[in-house]
Motif scaffolding. Structure first.
Motif, PDB file in Angstrom:
ATOM      1  N   GLN A   7       4.467   1.994   1.988  1.00 51.03           N
ATOM      2  CA  GLN A   7       5.699   2.348   1.271  1.00 51.03           C
ATOM      3  C   GLN A   7       6.244   3.682   1.775  1.00 51.03           C
ATOM      4  O   GLN A   7       7.455   3.847   1.939  1.00 51.03           O
ATOM      5  N   TYR A  64      -1.550   9.267   3.055  1.00 51.59           N
ATOM      6  CA  TYR A  64      -1.198   9.364   1.650  1.00 51.59           C
ATOM      7  C   TYR A  64      -2.328  10.080   0.918  1.00 51.59           C
ATOM      8  O   TYR A  64      -3.509   9.774   1.158  1.00 51.59           O
ATOM      9  N   GLU A 114       0.705   3.987   1.684  1.00 51.67           N
ATOM     10  CA  GLU A 114       1.022   4.473   3.030  1.00 51.67           C
ATOM     11  C   GLU A 114       2.133   3.635   3.667  1.00 51.67           C
ATOM     12  O   GLU A 114       3.017   4.159   4.341  1.00 51.67           O
ATOM     13  N   LYS A 130       0.843  -1.195   0.000  1.00 49.69           N
ATOM     14  CA  LYS A 130       0.000   0.000   0.000  1.00 49.69           C
ATOM     15  C   LYS A 130       0.882   1.250   0.000  1.00 49.69           C
ATOM     16  O   LYS A 130       1.975   1.240   0.570  1.00 49.69           O
TER      17      LYS A 130
END
Length: 128
Positions: free
Chosen positions: A6, A62, A4, A2
Protein backbone atom coordinates in the motif's frame (compact mmCIF):
# COMPACT_ATOMS: atom_id res chain seq x y z
CA UNK A 1 -3.02 -5.60 0.80
CA UNK A 2 0.19 -5.62 2.82
CA UNK A 3 1.18 -2.27 4.35
CA UNK A 4 4.41 -2.13 2.33
CA UNK A 5 2.50 -2.73 -0.92
CA UNK A 6 0.00 0.00 0.00
CA UNK A 7 2.92 2.33 0.78
CA UNK A 8 4.37 1.68 -2.68
CA UNK A 9 0.98 2.29 -4.32
CA UNK A 10 0.55 5.59 -2.42
CA UNK A 11 4.10 6.65 -3.33
CA UNK A 12 3.39 5.93 -7.02
CA UNK A 13 0.34 8.21 -6.87
CA UNK A 14 2.38 10.94 -5.15
CA UNK A 15 5.09 10.60 -7.80
CA UNK A 16 2.51 11.04 -10.57
CA UNK A 17 1.08 14.13 -8.83
CA UNK A 18 4.60 15.61 -8.72
CA UNK A 19 5.31 14.87 -12.39
CA UNK A 20 7.56 11.88 -11.67
CA UNK A 21 7.29 8.16 -12.28
CA UNK A 22 7.60 5.24 -9.85
CA UNK A 23 8.25 1.89 -11.53
CA UNK A 24 7.77 -1.34 -9.60
CA UNK A 25 10.45 -4.02 -9.81
CA UNK A 26 8.41 -7.26 -9.96
CA UNK A 27 9.26 -10.33 -7.93
CA UNK A 28 10.94 -13.06 -10.01
CA UNK A 29 8.63 -15.81 -11.18
CA UNK A 30 9.93 -19.20 -10.09
CA UNK A 31 10.40 -21.64 -12.92
CA UNK A 32 10.89 -25.39 -13.02
CA UNK A 33 14.59 -24.84 -13.72
CA UNK A 34 15.01 -22.70 -10.60
CA UNK A 35 13.13 -25.22 -8.47
CA UNK A 36 15.59 -27.94 -9.35
CA UNK A 37 18.55 -25.68 -8.65
CA UNK A 38 16.91 -24.41 -5.46
CA UNK A 39 18.47 -21.02 -6.24
CA UNK A 40 15.80 -18.36 -6.51
CA UNK A 41 16.83 -14.96 -7.74
CA UNK A 42 15.77 -12.15 -5.47
CA UNK A 43 14.49 -8.70 -6.24
CA UNK A 44 17.35 -6.17 -5.77
CA UNK A 45 15.04 -3.37 -4.51
CA UNK A 46 11.35 -2.46 -4.59
CA UNK A 47 11.06 0.29 -7.18
CA UNK A 48 12.70 2.97 -9.28
CA UNK A 49 11.76 6.64 -8.82
CA UNK A 50 12.35 8.75 -11.92
CA UNK A 51 12.41 12.50 -11.37
CA UNK A 52 13.14 15.15 -14.02
CA UNK A 53 16.81 15.26 -12.98
CA UNK A 54 17.72 11.86 -11.47
CA UNK A 55 16.84 8.18 -11.18
CA UNK A 56 16.72 6.53 -7.73
CA UNK A 57 16.60 2.91 -6.60
CA UNK A 58 14.27 2.70 -3.59
CA UNK A 59 13.83 0.00 -1.00
CA UNK A 60 10.55 0.59 0.86
CA UNK A 61 10.02 -0.53 4.45
CA UNK A 62 7.07 -0.30 6.84
CA UNK A 63 7.49 0.37 10.57
CA UNK A 64 10.79 -1.19 11.66
CA UNK A 65 11.41 -3.56 8.75
CA UNK A 66 15.08 -4.30 8.07
CA UNK A 67 16.92 -4.85 4.82
CA UNK A 68 17.62 -8.43 3.86
CA UNK A 69 21.27 -9.44 3.21
CA UNK A 70 20.87 -9.45 -0.58
CA UNK A 71 19.37 -5.94 -0.40
CA UNK A 72 22.32 -4.68 1.62
CA UNK A 73 24.72 -6.17 -0.96
CA UNK A 74 22.76 -4.48 -3.75
CA UNK A 75 22.90 -1.16 -1.88
CA UNK A 76 26.68 -1.44 -1.49
CA UNK A 77 27.14 -2.38 -5.14
CA UNK A 78 24.98 0.48 -6.45
CA UNK A 79 26.54 3.01 -4.06
CA UNK A 80 30.03 1.98 -5.17
CA UNK A 81 29.09 3.21 -8.66
CA UNK A 82 26.79 6.11 -7.72
CA UNK A 83 26.45 7.06 -4.04
CA UNK A 84 23.32 9.12 -4.78
CA UNK A 85 21.30 6.30 -6.37
CA UNK A 86 20.05 3.96 -3.60
CA UNK A 87 17.81 4.93 -0.68
CA UNK A 88 15.75 3.15 1.94
CA UNK A 89 12.42 4.87 2.62
CA UNK A 90 10.59 3.79 5.77
CA UNK A 91 6.98 4.58 6.65
CA UNK A 92 6.33 4.67 10.38
CA UNK A 93 2.97 5.01 12.08
CA UNK A 94 3.25 5.99 15.74
CA UNK A 95 0.95 7.47 18.39
CA UNK A 96 2.29 10.92 17.49
CA UNK A 97 1.34 10.42 13.86
CA UNK A 98 2.70 9.25 10.55
CA UNK A 99 6.13 10.08 9.19
CA UNK A 100 8.62 8.89 6.61
CA UNK A 101 12.37 8.43 6.97
CA UNK A 102 14.70 8.58 3.96
CA UNK A 103 17.97 6.81 4.72
CA UNK A 104 20.86 7.35 2.38
CA UNK A 105 24.60 7.33 2.38
CA UNK A 106 26.49 8.82 5.29
CA UNK A 107 23.96 7.92 7.96
CA UNK A 108 21.93 11.10 7.46
CA UNK A 109 18.18 10.56 7.76
CA UNK A 110 15.69 12.97 6.23
CA UNK A 111 12.11 13.09 7.47
CA UNK A 112 8.90 13.79 5.62
CA UNK A 113 5.28 14.04 6.70
CA UNK A 114 3.62 12.48 3.63
CA UNK A 115 4.33 10.70 0.34
CA UNK A 116 4.29 13.91 -1.71
CA UNK A 117 6.93 15.44 0.54
CA UNK A 118 9.05 12.28 0.08
CA UNK A 119 8.93 12.71 -3.71
CA UNK A 120 9.65 16.44 -3.43
CA UNK A 121 12.72 15.73 -1.28
CA UNK A 122 14.06 13.56 -4.09
CA UNK A 123 13.16 16.21 -6.65
CA UNK A 124 14.71 19.14 -4.75
CA UNK A 125 17.22 18.12 -2.11
CA UNK A 126 18.96 15.18 -3.73
CA UNK A 127 20.16 17.15 -6.77
CA UNK A 128 23.85 16.90 -7.55
Amino acid sequence: MKPEAQFQKDLAIAAAVCGCLLIDIPDPVPSAKLRFNNREKKRPFDCVLITPSMVYCLELKYQYGKQMPHQKRTEQLINSVNPLAYYVVTKRRLKEGLYFIIQGIGGVDLRASDEIEVVRIFMDTMKV
